[in-house]
Design a protein around this motif. Structure first.
Motif, PDB file in Angstrom:
ATOM      1  N   ALA A 272       0.824  -1.217   0.000  1.00 33.70           N
ATOM      2  CA  ALA A 272       0.000   0.000   0.000  1.00 33.70           C
ATOM      3  C   ALA A 272       0.856   1.263   0.000  1.00 33.70           C
ATOM      4  CB  ALA A 272      -0.933  -0.011   1.203  1.00 33.70           C
ATOM      5  N   GLN A 273       2.039   1.211   0.597  1.00 31.58           N
ATOM      6  CA  GLN A 273       2.922   2.377   0.611  1.00 31.58           C
ATOM      7  C   GLN A 273       3.356   2.746  -0.807  1.00 31.58           C
ATOM      8  OE1 GLN A 273       4.006   4.176   3.352  1.00 31.58           O
ATOM      9  NE2 GLN A 273       2.685   2.979   4.698  1.00 31.58           N
ATOM     10  N   PHE A 274       3.567   1.750  -1.639  1.00 31.25           N
ATOM     11  CA  PHE A 274       3.934   2.009  -3.034  1.00 31.25           C
ATOM     12  C   PHE A 274       2.718   2.430  -3.847  1.00 31.25           C
ATOM     13  CE2 PHE A 274       7.347  -0.615  -1.440  1.00 31.25           C
ATOM     14  CZ  PHE A 274       8.476  -0.023  -1.991  1.00 31.25           C
ATOM     15  N   HIS A 275       1.589   1.796  -3.592  1.00 31.12           N
ATOM     16  CA  HIS A 275       0.371   2.162  -4.318  1.00 31.12           C
ATOM     17  C   HIS A 275       0.026   3.639  -4.102  1.00 31.12           C
ATOM     18  CE1 HIS A 275      -0.942  -2.328  -3.864  1.00 31.12           C
ATOM     19  NE2 HIS A 275       0.016  -2.168  -4.758  1.00 31.12           N
ATOM     20  N   ALA A 276       0.311   4.144  -2.915  1.00 27.97           N
ATOM     21  CA  ALA A 276      -0.003   5.541  -2.604  1.00 27.97           C
ATOM     22  C   ALA A 276       0.808   6.505  -3.461  1.00 27.97           C
ATOM     23  CB  ALA A 276       0.254   5.815  -1.121  1.00 27.97           C
ATOM     24  N   ARG A 277       1.900   6.030  -4.047  1.00 23.61           N
ATOM     25  CA  ARG A 277       2.709   6.850  -4.938  1.00 23.61           C
ATOM     26  C   ARG A 277       2.508   6.449  -6.410  1.00 23.61           C
ATOM     27  NH1 ARG A 277       6.028  10.286  -2.853  1.00 23.61           N
ATOM     28  NH2 ARG A 277       7.118  10.428  -4.865  1.00 23.61           N
ATOM     29  N   ASP A 278       1.424   5.753  -6.685  1.00 21.65           N
ATOM     30  CA  ASP A 278       1.093   5.303  -8.044  1.00 21.65           C
ATOM     31  C   ASP A 278       2.160   4.371  -8.621  1.00 21.65           C
ATOM     32  OD1 ASP A 278      -1.333   6.725  -8.175  1.00 21.65           O
ATOM     33  OD2 ASP A 278      -0.266   8.557  -8.752  1.00 21.65           O
ATOM     34  N   LEU A 279       2.786   3.603  -7.738  1.00 20.72           N
ATOM     35  CA  LEU A 279       3.743   2.579  -8.131  1.00 20.72           C
ATOM     36  C   LEU A 279       3.095   1.213  -7.994  1.00 20.72           C
ATOM     37  CD1 LEU A 279       6.760   4.070  -6.176  1.00 20.72           C
ATOM     38  CD2 LEU A 279       6.544   4.019  -8.670  1.00 20.72           C
ATOM     39  N   ARG A 280       3.521   0.280  -8.795  1.00 15.43           N
ATOM     40  CA  ARG A 280       2.996  -1.084  -8.720  1.00 15.43           C
ATOM     41  C   ARG A 280       3.735  -1.852  -7.621  1.00 15.43           C
ATOM     42  NH1 ARG A 280      -1.049  -4.066 -12.031  1.00 15.43           N
ATOM     43  NH2 ARG A 280      -1.150  -5.926 -10.719  1.00 15.43           N
ATOM     44  N   ALA A 281       3.017  -2.609  -6.818  1.00 17.56           N
ATOM     45  CA  ALA A 281       3.629  -3.489  -5.817  1.00 17.56           C
ATOM     46  C   ALA A 281       2.698  -4.667  -5.617  1.00 17.56           C
ATOM     47  CB  ALA A 281       3.856  -2.760  -4.507  1.00 17.56           C
ATOM     48  N   ASP A 282       3.233  -5.885  -5.796  1.00 15.90           N
ATOM     49  CA  ASP A 282       2.429  -7.099  -5.714  1.00 15.90           C
ATOM     50  C   ASP A 282       3.172  -8.166  -4.934  1.00 15.90           C
ATOM     51  OD1 ASP A 282       0.273  -6.351  -7.719  1.00 15.90           O
ATOM     52  OD2 ASP A 282       2.051  -6.211  -8.995  1.00 15.90           O
ATOM     53  N   ILE A 283       2.422  -8.948  -4.180  1.00 16.62           N
ATOM     54  CA  ILE A 283       2.975 -10.152  -3.558  1.00 16.62           C
ATOM     55  C   ILE A 283       3.058 -11.206  -4.649  1.00 16.62           C
ATOM     56  CG2 ILE A 283       2.638 -11.932  -1.805  1.00 16.62           C
ATOM     57  CD1 ILE A 283       0.931  -9.847  -0.253  1.00 16.62           C
ATOM     58  N   ILE A 284       4.288 -11.625  -4.984  1.00 15.58           N
ATOM     59  CA  ILE A 284       4.465 -12.533  -6.124  1.00 15.58           C
ATOM     60  C   ILE A 284       5.018 -13.899  -5.701  1.00 15.58           C
ATOM     61  CG2 ILE A 284       4.785 -10.622  -7.737  1.00 15.58           C
ATOM     62  CD1 ILE A 284       7.828 -11.440  -7.754  1.00 15.58           C
ATOM     63  N   GLY A 285       5.154 -14.145  -4.417  1.00 12.05           N
ATOM     64  CA  GLY A 285       5.670 -15.432  -3.987  1.00 12.05           C
ATOM     65  C   GLY A 285       6.002 -15.423  -2.519  1.00 12.05           C
TER      66      GLY A 285
END
Length: 324
Positions: free
Chosen positions: A273-286
């Protein structure tokens, strides 16, 4: 479409950008270095403890063909990748120095212009270096100094933690597999995006990770797993490449802003969520596993990409944990 994981793993395992990292371990052996050596080789920057935190030192040399093909962009990248290394350690860059070889000043001009433009964009000063205008060809290396209060390390991923990929999708490829989202970005956004990493480290939200470098997500995950003495399983179905980018290419791509982190299950969503707040992509991938291999999975399929226990990659493990 069903992925052929064995074919994908082989294609990635044999790609030159993945194989090029093997030189790191070979150089370390020749220099008598290991993960326990001063500076902790294997991290994105050398770590030198100080009374109130850590000094960080890093440097990058560039493939001559890349520098000669696109010298302005090579100069820009000389700054960008070094600042990424410092941020990946939870640090803030202090200053840069450059080392330039060229046949003459005219040939060096676009390279110097790229260095200057990036230093201005990121707000980190170039304070000197080495210059030779009597060389046979154009070449570049850049070094950086930074400082950190707390560390994000390649050696501290732990089984049970989630693997998170964070990147800026607002870019395009420029030269080889370099995915650049920085050239058209406002300067304050570039600086704020990098500043997020030490802030997350100091808040205790992340302590293990690396910047996604040459070799991409897959090569960076392998280095993180090997240094940490753990395995990593990557869920390919949870990776979202930028629009129009094939999965295989994205897995080996070098983004201008891209990082892998691990986080506890309780903290993983909040970190994203910290990255999403800056319009950056962040995903749990593993996730990090008790195994030693980096494994790919999709649906019910699994394939081993690389097991550094049987085939060392960097070979820079630590016997004694000097920081955690």
């Amino acid at each position: 479409m069903t992925l052929d994981l064995e074919a994908l793993a082989k294609a990635l395992r044999t790609h030159p950008s993945l194989r090029s990292k093997l030189a790191i371990g070979q150089a370390a052996v020749a220099l008598g270095l290991c993960g326990d050596s001063l500076g902790h080789p294997g991290d994105d920057a050398a770590v030198l403890p100080r009374a109130d935190g850590y000094d960080l030192l890093a440097g990058e040399g560039f493939i001559p063909a890349f520098v000669q093909d696109d010298p302005w962009f090579a100069g820009w990248c000389g700054v960008m990748v070094n600042l990424s290394d410092i941020a990946a350690m939870g640090g803030r860059a202090v200053a840069l120095i450059d080392q330039i070889w060229a046949p003459d000043a005219k040939t060096a001009a676009p390279l110097l212009a790229g260095l200057r433009a990036a230093a201005n964009a990121y707000g980190v000063p170039l304070v000197g270096g080495h210059t030779n205008f009597a060389a046979r060809e154009l070449s570049l290396a850049v070094s950086v100094m930074g400082r950190a209060k707390t560390l994000i390390s390649s050696f501290t991923a732990r089984p049970g933690e989630r693997l998170i990929a964070a990147y800026d999708p607002r870019g395009a490829y420029r030269n080889f597999d370099n995915f650049c989202a920085a050239l058209d970005a406002p300067h304050d956004r570039l600086r704020g995006d990098l500043a997020l990493l030490p802030a997350l480290s100091e808040a205790g939200l992340v302590r293990a990770g690396k910047d996604i470098s040459q070799g991409g997500i897959i090569g960076t995950a392998l280095m993180l797993a090997e240094c940490s003495g753990a395995g990593i399983e990557i869920d390919l179905d949870r990776i979202a490449p930028p629009q129009g980018v094939p999965l295989e290419r994205w897995l080996r791509s070098f983004p201008s802003f891209g990082f892998l982190f691990t986080a506890t299950p309780a903290q993983a969503d909040g970190l994203c969520a910290q990255f999403h707040a800056r319009d950056l992509r962040a995903d749990i991938i593993g996730e990090v596993t008790h195994d030693s291999a980096v494994t790919l999975r999709s649906d019910a399929q699994r394939a081993t990409f690389w097991d550094p226990r049987t085939t060392p990659y960097l070979g820079l493990v630590q016997k004694e944990k000097s920081y955690a």
